[in-house]
Structures are given as structure tokens and as C-alpha cells.
Design an enzyme around this catalytic site. Structure first.
Site, PDB file in Angstrom:
ATOM      1  N   GLN A   1      -2.298 -12.082   7.782  1.00 51.55           N
ATOM      2  CA  GLN A   1      -2.488 -11.866   6.338  1.00 51.55           C
ATOM      3  C   GLN A   1      -1.797 -12.986   5.545  1.00 51.55           C
ATOM      4  OE1 GLN A   1      -2.620  -7.947   4.167  1.00 51.55           O
ATOM      5  NE2 GLN A   1      -0.472  -8.407   3.863  1.00 51.55           N
TER       6      GLN A   1
ATOM      7  N   GLY B   1       5.178  -9.745   3.882  1.00 56.33           N
ATOM      8  CA  GLY B   1       5.929  -9.608   5.129  1.00 56.33           C
ATOM      9  C   GLY B   1       5.293 -10.414   6.254  1.00 56.33           C
TER      10      GLY B   1
ATOM     11  N   HIS C   1       9.442  -3.354   3.151  1.00 58.17           N
ATOM     12  CA  HIS C   1       9.026  -3.565   1.745  1.00 58.17           C
ATOM     13  C   HIS C   1      10.250  -3.804   0.861  1.00 58.17           C
ATOM     14  CE1 HIS C   1       5.663  -0.772   3.136  1.00 58.17           C
ATOM     15  NE2 HIS C   1       5.015  -1.856   2.776  1.00 58.17           N
TER      16      HIS C   1
ATOM     17  N   MET D   1       0.848  -1.190   0.000  1.00 55.55           N
ATOM     18  CA  MET D   1       0.000   0.000   0.000  1.00 55.55           C
ATOM     19  C   MET D   1       0.887   1.244   0.000  1.00 55.55           C
ATOM     20  SD  MET D   1      -3.417  -0.957   2.105  1.00 55.55           S
ATOM     21  CE  MET D   1      -2.761  -0.683   3.724  1.00 55.55           C
TER      22      MET D   1
ATOM     23  N   ASP E   1       2.743  -9.104   9.117  1.00 51.58           N
ATOM     24  CA  ASP E   1       1.296  -9.314   8.982  1.00 51.58           C
ATOM     25  C   ASP E   1       1.043 -10.817   8.880  1.00 51.58           C
ATOM     26  OD1 ASP E   1       0.509  -6.522   8.864  1.00 51.58           O
ATOM     27  OD2 ASP E   1       1.593  -6.483   6.975  1.00 51.58           O
TER      28      ASP E   1
END
Ligand code: PAF
Length: 281
Positions: A153, A147, A37, A30, A150
Site C-alpha cells: 500500500q 504503516g 495507528h 479504517m 502494508d
């Protein structure tokens, strides 16, 4: 690096690469990129012929009282960071491009969502699963990088890939931390200087938990109490949850053994931070 905003244009590029037998690694984000990232992009770079990074703040995964509007955005800076980390394409569609019409079909995550962030963010993982499905269908990657910060997720995307038969290898990548242990996050900029100092207690509480388990503590409740005390006494944050489950199943455990996740979420004045550790107890 090529910055692309249109789905059709990216599809054309990908089609050409596939025709030439090139593999595609995909890093969905995002934006407001940080070292976490960049470690995903670098890993994708090392393992694929082509690397696609997407930047899309997905409205579907934010609740009505969450930070969609204030979520940090800086496409120009992200573009140079993604380029330096080795991306070939930066896909940055608008909301209109991704959700041109009101959706007639969306994904619903049935398992692994009644715990951790899923409990306090209803609908969040449905929004994640819907956008990740769309992005997978646009980018058609061989590998997708997420990652481990999370972790829920990652577990949800693992289920999505298996249930929907995406021919994609999920590559979870270890959490990147500041020197003092705080997990890197786009939301860290919303901490006041005092909270930024206090927030180191989150990782300290996870380390203390791991140490206690290593010393033979097998009771999850005792570990949770230990972590609560550290966070309550060392921060002004409000604990959203501290929970322990088997991983990746995310099922409750009576006694600490096998592969487990210890995860937490703490609300500070301007940011809700999450962190976790996954290990064999
Ligand atoms: O982890 C994120 O940044 C988002 O949840 C993702 C995977 C890009 C989907 O919007």
C-alpha cells in the site's frame, strides 16, 4: 478533538487552518485503532500543527467474498484513543457521504499490483487509490502517514502521489508489534487463542530469513522454502504467499542484494494476516 462526519464541514475547518498558515498531518485508517495507528497519530502530532485522522471502512477495497461486513468497528472507543494520541479532528464519514453518487471516475493502479496482496485481492488497490485520492482532496494535508506493515500500500500510495502530483509528503511508519513479535492488526481479534499463539511463527520466519541472508544466503527460493517450513510446521494457517522483491519497485530478484522486501500472507480460520521486513540484503 472534533468529530466530523460531513465533507463540507471538514473542508471549512481545514480552509481556516490553511489561511492561518498551519500545516496538516493526515492519518487515514479504517478504524478499530490499535497501537500501530496510534504511533502514526503520535508521529503526525509531533510533525504538524493540525492532525486529522479519518475512519472509513472503504467498501471499494473489499472483494465480494472478503470481510467488509464483519470488519471490526468501534467508533466510540476509536474516538477516545484518537483524542488521547493527540488528533485534532476525527473524520468519520458514512458510505453515503463518501460515495453519494455512483462513481463516474475511479483510480486504476497499473504497476506494483500483480504481486503480493494485489495478486490475491484483485481490485483492492484500485479501491485504496480511489479513496485515498478522495481523502487527500478533502483533507489537503502536507504530510500523510501510512504503516509499513502494508508495504505494498505504501508503494502504491507513493506512485499515486508522484503520478497525480499531490503536494504531499508520504511518511511510512515502522510496524508496531506485540511483545512476542506479532504485528499489530485490527484483524488479530479474529484469531482463536491457539492461532494467536501460532501466529508468532510469522515474525519468526521473517527473522530466520533475515538471519540466513545475513549469513550469506543469496538465493530467494532457499529463503522462501525456509520460511514455508517454519510456518507450515508451527501453524495451522494456510500460506497465501511468501514473496521477495526489490523495494519499493516490487520487481523479482534473482539474487538477494540491495533493498528488498520479504512479505507474507497467511490465512487462519477467521483472519488473513500479513507481515513483512524491508532491509538491505
Ligand atoms: O490501510 C488502511 O487502513 C486503508 O487501506 C486506507 C489507507 C485507510 C484506505 O482505505
Amino acid at each position: 478533538m472534533n468529530v466530523i462526519e460531513q465533507i463540507a464541514e471538514l473542508r471549512e475547518e481545514i480552509k481556516e487552518h490553511k489561511r492561518n498558515g498551519r500545516t496538516v498531518g493526515f492519518v487515514p485508517t479504517m478504524g478499530y485503532l490499535h497501537d500501530g495507528h496510534l504511533s502514526l497519530i503520535k508521529k503526525a502530532r509531533a510533525e504538524n500543527d493540525i492532525v486529522v485522522v479519518s475512519i472509513f471502512v472503504n467498501p471499494l477495497q473489499f472483494g465480494p467474498s472478503e470481510d467488509y461486513d464483519s470488519y471490526p468497528r468501534d467508533l466510540r472507543h476509536d474516538t477516545s484513543l484518537a483524542r488521547e494520541a493527540g488528533a485534532d479532528y476525527l473524520f468519520a464519514p458514512s458510505v453515503q457521504e463518501m460515495y453519494a453518487a455512483a462513481p463516474s471516475v475511479s483510480a486504476t493502479v497499473k504497476d506494483r499490483t500483480d504481486v503480493l496482496c494485489g495478486k490475491s485481492r484483485p481490485g483492492h488497490f484500485d479501491g485504496v487509490a480511489t479513496v485515498v485520492t478522495k481523502l487527500f482532496n478533502i483533507v489537503l494535508p502536507e504530510r500523510a502517514y501510512f504503516g509499513q506493515k502494508d508495504a505494498q500500500q505504501v508503494a502504491v500510495v507513493d506512485g499515486l502521489i508522484k503520478d497525480f502530483n499531490f503536494p504531499i509528503k508520504l511518511v511510512p511508519v515502522e510496524t508496531v508489534r506485540e511483545d512476542d513479535g506479532l504485528a499489530k492488526s485490527s484483524r488479530n481479534i479474529f484469531l482463536t487463542p491457539e492461532e494467536r499463539q501460532e501466529a508468532t511463527a510469522l515474525y519468526k520466519s521473517l527473522q530466520a530469513a533475515r538471519e540466513a541472508i545475513g549469513n550469506g544466503q543469496k538465493n530467494p527460493e532457499t529463503i522462501i522454502e525456509l520460511m514455508k517450513t517454519i510456518i507450515d510446521t508451527q501453524t495451522s494457517g494456510k500460506i497465501d504467499y511468501i514473496e521477495i522483491y526489490s523495494y519499493p519497485e516490487l520487481k523479482p530478484v534473482d539474487t538477494l542484494k540491495g533493498r528488498i522486501i520479504i512479505a507474507l500472507a497467511v490465512r487462519f480460520s477467521g483472519a488473513r494476516l500479513i507481515d513483512n521486513m524491508i532491509f538491505n540484503a
